[in-house]
Design a protein around this motif. Structure first.
Motif, PDB file in Angstrom:
ATOM      1  N   LYS A 126       0.816  -1.212   0.000  1.00  0.00           N
ATOM      2  CA  LYS A 126       0.000   0.000   0.000  1.00  0.00           C
ATOM      3  C   LYS A 126       0.852   1.265   0.000  1.00  0.00           C
ATOM      4  CE  LYS A 126      -3.702  -2.347   2.475  1.00  0.00           C
ATOM      5  NZ  LYS A 126      -4.513  -2.364   3.704  1.00  0.00           N
ATOM      6  N   ASN A 127       2.157   1.111   0.262  1.00  0.00           N
ATOM      7  CA  ASN A 127       3.093   2.226   0.270  1.00  0.00           C
ATOM      8  C   ASN A 127       3.986   2.152  -0.959  1.00  0.00           C
ATOM      9  OD1 ASN A 127       2.276   3.257   2.865  1.00  0.00           O
ATOM     10  ND2 ASN A 127       3.238   1.443   3.739  1.00  0.00           N
ATOM     11  N   ASP A 128       4.715   3.204  -1.216  1.00  0.00           N
ATOM     12  CA  ASP A 128       5.606   3.238  -2.378  1.00  0.00           C
ATOM     13  C   ASP A 128       6.621   2.098  -2.316  1.00  0.00           C
ATOM     14  OD1 ASP A 128       4.279   5.519  -3.064  1.00  0.00           O
ATOM     15  OD2 ASP A 128       5.974   6.877  -2.802  1.00  0.00           O
ATOM     16  N   ARG A 135       1.959   1.924  -5.890  1.00  0.00           N
ATOM     17  CA  ARG A 135       1.167   1.524  -4.725  1.00  0.00           C
ATOM     18  C   ARG A 135      -0.014   0.702  -5.214  1.00  0.00           C
ATOM     19  NH1 ARG A 135       0.179   7.410  -3.697  1.00  0.00           N
ATOM     20  NH2 ARG A 135       2.297   8.095  -3.420  1.00  0.00           N
ATOM     21  N   ILE A 136      -0.454  -0.259  -4.403  1.00  0.00           N
ATOM     22  CA  ILE A 136      -1.620  -1.090  -4.715  1.00  0.00           C
ATOM     23  C   ILE A 136      -2.622  -0.904  -3.572  1.00  0.00           C
ATOM     24  CG2 ILE A 136      -2.448  -3.443  -5.095  1.00  0.00           C
ATOM     25  CD1 ILE A 136       0.429  -4.107  -6.069  1.00  0.00           C
ATOM     26  N   LEU A 137      -3.792  -0.367  -3.905  1.00  0.00           N
ATOM     27  CA  LEU A 137      -4.777  -0.014  -2.886  1.00  0.00           C
ATOM     28  C   LEU A 137      -6.095  -0.738  -3.147  1.00  0.00           C
ATOM     29  CD1 LEU A 137      -3.983   3.808  -3.024  1.00  0.00           C
ATOM     30  CD2 LEU A 137      -3.113   2.152  -1.362  1.00  0.00           C
ATOM     31  N   PRO A 138      -6.271  -1.914  -2.555  1.00  0.00           N
ATOM     32  CA  PRO A 138      -7.523  -2.645  -2.768  1.00  0.00           C
ATOM     33  C   PRO A 138      -8.689  -1.933  -2.082  1.00  0.00           C
ATOM     34  CG  PRO A 138      -6.169  -3.767  -1.156  1.00  0.00           C
ATOM     35  CD  PRO A 138      -5.353  -2.628  -1.679  1.00  0.00           C
ATOM     36  N   GLN A 139      -9.799  -1.870  -2.769  1.00  0.00           N
ATOM     37  CA  GLN A 139     -11.003  -1.255  -2.224  1.00  0.00           C
ATOM     38  C   GLN A 139     -11.783  -2.306  -1.430  1.00  0.00           C
ATOM     39  OE1 GLN A 139     -11.273   2.279  -2.802  1.00  0.00           O
ATOM     40  NE2 GLN A 139      -9.189   1.565  -3.242  1.00  0.00           N
TER      41      GLN A 139
END
Length: 90
Positions: free
Chosen positions: A27-29, A75-79
């Motif tokens: 979720k972070n760089d 970054r990968i941000l799952p909803q």
């Protein structure tokens, strides 16, 4: 969007992640190693894929996977409700 070169072969697949089980580092760089590509495969819901250095944001779905290029910070941000995994190529 980038495409994985045809000469690359899949060699590893992660477990299935959700918005609750995705590791914090994703979720972070962060980036993948030089020479390694990855595909974000969404099985359910939506995953936001951000490339801050390019000011790019993509909403990924089961019909629209994401491609991670080597050495590109992202970054990968799952909803909420999302399920996805990563498939690595070299």
């Amino acid at each position: 969007m980038a495409t994985i070169p045809e000469t690359m072969q899949a060699y590893q697949k992660t477990q299935i992640y959700t918005d609750k089980t995705t590791p914090g580092m994703m979720k972070n760089d962060h980036s993948v190693r030089n020479g390694v590509w990855a595909k974000i495969v969404v099985q359910k819901g939506e995953v936001v894929y951000e490339v801050p250095t390019r000011q790019e944001t993509q909403t990924l779905t089961p019909e629209s996977p994401g491609i991670i290029e080597p050495m590109v910070t992202h970054r990968i941000l799952p909803q909420p409700g999302a399920k996805f995994y990563l498939e690595y190529y070299r």
